[in-house]
Design an enzyme around this catalytic site. Structure first.
Site, PDB file in Angstrom:
ATOM      1  CE  LYS A 107      39.098  -5.713 -66.780  1.00  0.00           C
ATOM      2  NZ  LYS A 107      37.715  -5.975 -66.364  1.00  0.00           N
TER       3      LYS A 107
HETATM    4  P1  NAD Z   1      36.892 -16.569 -63.950  1.00  0.00           P
HETATM    5  O1  NAD Z   1      38.468 -16.803 -64.314  1.00  0.00           O
HETATM    6  O2  NAD Z   1      36.476 -16.798 -62.624  1.00  0.00           O
HETATM    7  O3  NAD Z   1      35.660 -17.183 -64.934  1.00  0.00           O
HETATM    8  C1  NAD Z   1      35.489 -17.290 -66.385  1.00  0.00           C
HETATM    9  C2  NAD Z   1      35.252 -18.286 -66.330  1.00  0.00           C
HETATM   10  O4  NAD Z   1      34.603 -17.953 -68.216  1.00  0.00           O
HETATM   11  C3  NAD Z   1      35.110 -20.098 -66.429  1.00  0.00           C
HETATM   12  O5  NAD Z   1      34.253 -20.709 -66.368  1.00  0.00           O
HETATM   13  C4  NAD Z   1      36.192 -20.428 -67.694  1.00  0.00           C
HETATM   14  O6  NAD Z   1      36.076 -20.884 -67.791  1.00  0.00           O
HETATM   15  C5  NAD Z   1      34.816 -19.780 -68.500  1.00  0.00           C
HETATM   16  N1  NAD Z   1      35.565 -19.438 -70.218  1.00  0.00           N
HETATM   17  C6  NAD Z   1      36.667 -19.355 -70.605  1.00  0.00           C
HETATM   18  N2  NAD Z   1      37.612 -19.238 -71.708  1.00  0.00           N
HETATM   19  C7  NAD Z   1      35.566 -19.410 -72.409  1.00  0.00           C
HETATM   20  C8  NAD Z   1      35.299 -19.285 -73.472  1.00  0.00           C
HETATM   21  N3  NAD Z   1      36.212 -19.554 -74.751  1.00  0.00           N
HETATM   22  N4  NAD Z   1      34.128 -19.763 -73.652  1.00  0.00           N
HETATM   23  C9  NAD Z   1      32.983 -20.337 -72.994  1.00  0.00           C
HETATM   24  N5  NAD Z   1      33.785 -20.332 -71.408  1.00  0.00           N
HETATM   25  C10 NAD Z   1      34.886 -19.851 -71.142  1.00  0.00           C
HETATM   26  O7  NAD Z   1      36.541 -15.002 -64.400  1.00  0.00           O
HETATM   27  P2  NAD Z   1      35.448 -14.177 -64.048  1.00  0.00           P
HETATM   28  O8  NAD Z   1      36.243 -13.165 -62.453  1.00  0.00           O
HETATM   29  O9  NAD Z   1      34.334 -14.850 -63.719  1.00  0.00           O
HETATM   30  O10 NAD Z   1      35.032 -13.096 -65.598  1.00  0.00           O
HETATM   31  C11 NAD Z   1      33.899 -13.467 -66.045  1.00  0.00           C
HETATM   32  C12 NAD Z   1      33.532 -12.329 -66.949  1.00  0.00           C
HETATM   33  O11 NAD Z   1      32.857 -10.910 -65.882  1.00  0.00           O
HETATM   34  C13 NAD Z   1      35.211 -11.593 -67.410  1.00  0.00           C
HETATM   35  O12 NAD Z   1      34.317 -10.408 -68.682  1.00  0.00           O
HETATM   36  C14 NAD Z   1      35.066 -10.141 -66.525  1.00  0.00           C
HETATM   37  O13 NAD Z   1      35.394  -9.016 -67.237  1.00  0.00           O
HETATM   38  C15 NAD Z   1      33.754  -9.691 -66.000  1.00  0.00           C
HETATM   39  N6  NAD Z   1      33.851  -9.260 -64.697  1.00  0.00           N
HETATM   40  C16 NAD Z   1      34.177  -9.879 -63.602  1.00  0.00           C
HETATM   41  C17 NAD Z   1      34.216  -9.381 -62.037  1.00  0.00           C
HETATM   42  C18 NAD Z   1      34.152  -9.674 -61.231  1.00  0.00           C
HETATM   43  O14 NAD Z   1      34.818  -9.210 -60.214  1.00  0.00           O
HETATM   44  N7  NAD Z   1      35.621 -10.880 -61.116  1.00  0.00           N
HETATM   45  C19 NAD Z   1      33.810  -8.029 -62.165  1.00  0.00           C
HETATM   46  C20 NAD Z   1      32.741  -7.062 -63.562  1.00  0.00           C
HETATM   47  C21 NAD Z   1      32.573  -8.135 -64.042  1.00  0.00           C
END
Ligand code: NAD
Length: 418
Positions: A107
């Site tokens: 990561k």
């Molecule tokens: P992103 O940046 O696209 O979206 C994050 C979202 O969370 C946004 O809507 C943001 O406004 C919201 N957010 C941020 N802080 C917040 C808070 N304090 N309270 C509530 N909402 C909040 O990120 P993403 O890629 O969608 O990732 C989200 C989660 O999924 C993370 O834990 C990431 O590690 C996990 N993840 C992502 C992927 C991927 O392919 N992108 C894969 C596996 C896991």
């Protein structure tokens, strides 16, 4: 760790210790599995558009390389630090092993609020960070992907910076790229599609019909928005979603397509969308719904609110949304939790497909990608569920037992150098 108590690193270590105990591994192997292989801190000097110089902290942790090159996302978030990146890298190791794909876990991150930077500033910051990591990343070494605060364009800049330094185009150095430079069909929605598949496998086991299922999704980013969309499309009633600014609720149901369009058109937040009531993120997590999908950040369900979470099924779109202490409270209450390393494994599965396509320079159709994703998700879910029943443990413990056992086996088979 963003909210509540119990850091992501503590939670990851508790989960590992639990699996180690079930597997009867010795202390030496436990240490080997816990300790990151490489933890790198880099400074990222950024010249702002107004001429000011800002020095940011960046990280990359390669947690384990026993089963293949390191793989994991890159996060831009103000609270990112080395401990958080270590936890996220460890979860990637078990996730890749559980999904049966030949990667170790990694990561990366930069402690920054990307929303405060211009596009040009984000590009300069990304390229400088990538340049610092050129000796350590690569298609055979470590392959970054998007995570919180990063996107396809971020991956394109890293791919271009790495390719420029090495003197040849290296599409396989990152995944989650735009299609025009070697991205995969189906990657953008893969994590969310996997969340929907895992959620439906859990609903079947609970003997619950999607049409009778109300859903709340925290986080309306890359994972949460499309998870909301796919769950809605497959028949569930989406009643609440949120982002960092707050949430919206309508017990009659929300239309995710319209919400996605609203946010994409510059609405910036779901809050205030016509025909909805405004709620806080804390309220969303405590709604009386059939399924809760945390898809934002780690630690949001913690010892401070676990006993108020009413959803009988939690499907972890985010990594580490439930702390180890909260997990004990919830599983004690009979809540079923489909754990992150299973529920959001669809993202790394299609990242793997993208890497394979880049190496072969031969690309698949979206249907092929989605069919293979379904196969991997369903196989992983079946294995976890069967072991959970056999050992009378939670899905999280079973998932960790499988992932950790595969990595320990790879260590034993390879032996220790020198
Ligand atoms: P992103 O940046 O696209 O979206 C994050 C979202 O969370 C946004 O809507 C943001 O406004 C919201 N957010 C941020 N802080 C917040 C808070 N304090 N309270 C509530 N909402 C909040 O990120 P993403 O890629 O969608 O990732 C989200 C989660 O999924 C993370 O834990 C990431 O590690 C996990 N993840 C992502 C992927 C991927 O392919 N992108 C894969 C596996 C896991």
């Amino acid at each position: 760790m963003i909210l509540g108590t119990g850091s992501a690193w503590d939670t990851a270590c508790v989960q590992l210790a639990d699996a180690v105990r079930h597997l009867g591994l010795d202390d030496g192997m436990h240490d080997l599995l816990r300790t990151p292989r490489r933890s790198i801190s880099v400074s990222v000097p950024l010249l702002r558009d107004d001429g000011q110089l800002l020095v940011l902290s960046g990280y990359r942790v390669q947690h384990n390389l026993a089963r293949g090159p390191a793989k994991g996302g890159l996060r831009y978030h103000p609270s990112c630090d080395l401990d958080e990146v270590k936890a996220l890298a460890m979860w990637m190791t078990w996730k890749c092993a559980l999904m049966g794909i030949p990667y170790g876990g990694a990561k990366g991150g930069i402690a920054v609020e990307p929303g405060l930077l211009s596009r040009q500033e984000r590009e300069r910051m990304t390229r400088r960070y990538a340049a610092e990591l050129v000796p350590l990343i690569g298609p055979d070494k470590d392959i970054p992907a998007p995570d919180v605060g990063t996107d396809e364009q971020t991956m394109a800049w890293i791919m271009d910076t790495y390719s420029t330094h090495t003197g040849h185009t290296a599409a396989g150095v990152v995944t989650g790229k735009p299609l025009s430079i070697g991205g995969s069909a189906g990657r953008a929605g893969a994590t969310s599609r996997g969340v929907q598949l895992a959620a439906f496998a859990a609903l079947r086991e609970l003997d619950k019909e999607p049409r009778e299922t109300t859903v709340a999704v925290q986080g309306f980013g890359k994972v949460g928005a499309l998870a909301a969309q796919y769950l809605h499309d497959a028949g569930c009633r989406l009643v609440a979603v949120s982002d960092v600014k707050g949430g919206v609720h309508n017990s009659a149901g929300l239309n995710p397509t319209a919400l996605i369009r609203h946010v994409a058109r510059g609405g910036d937040t779901v809050v205030g969308y016509p025909g909805t009531d405004t709620i806080t993120n804390a309220e969303l997590l405590e709604l009386d719904v059939d399924m809760l999908v945390p898809a934002a950040l780690e630690g949001v369900i913690n010892i401070g609110n676990a006993d108020r979470v009413k959803a009988p099924l939690i499907v972890e779109g985010a990594n580490g949304p439930v702390t180890a202490e909260a997990d004990r409270v919830l599983t004690g209450n009979g809540t079923v939790i489909v754990p992150d390393i299973l529920a959001n494994g669809g993202g790394v599965a299609v990242s793997y497909f993208e890497w394979v396509q880049d190496i072969q320079a031969y690309f698949w159709s979206e249907d092929q990608v989605n069919d293979r994703l379904r196969e991997l998700m369903q196989r992983a879910y079946r294995e976890v569920s069967a072991l959970a029943r056999e050992r009378r443990v939670s899905l999280r413990t079973a998932a960790h037992i499988i992932g950790v056992a595969r990595v320990a086996e790879a260590h034993r088979t390879r032996g220790l150098y020198p």
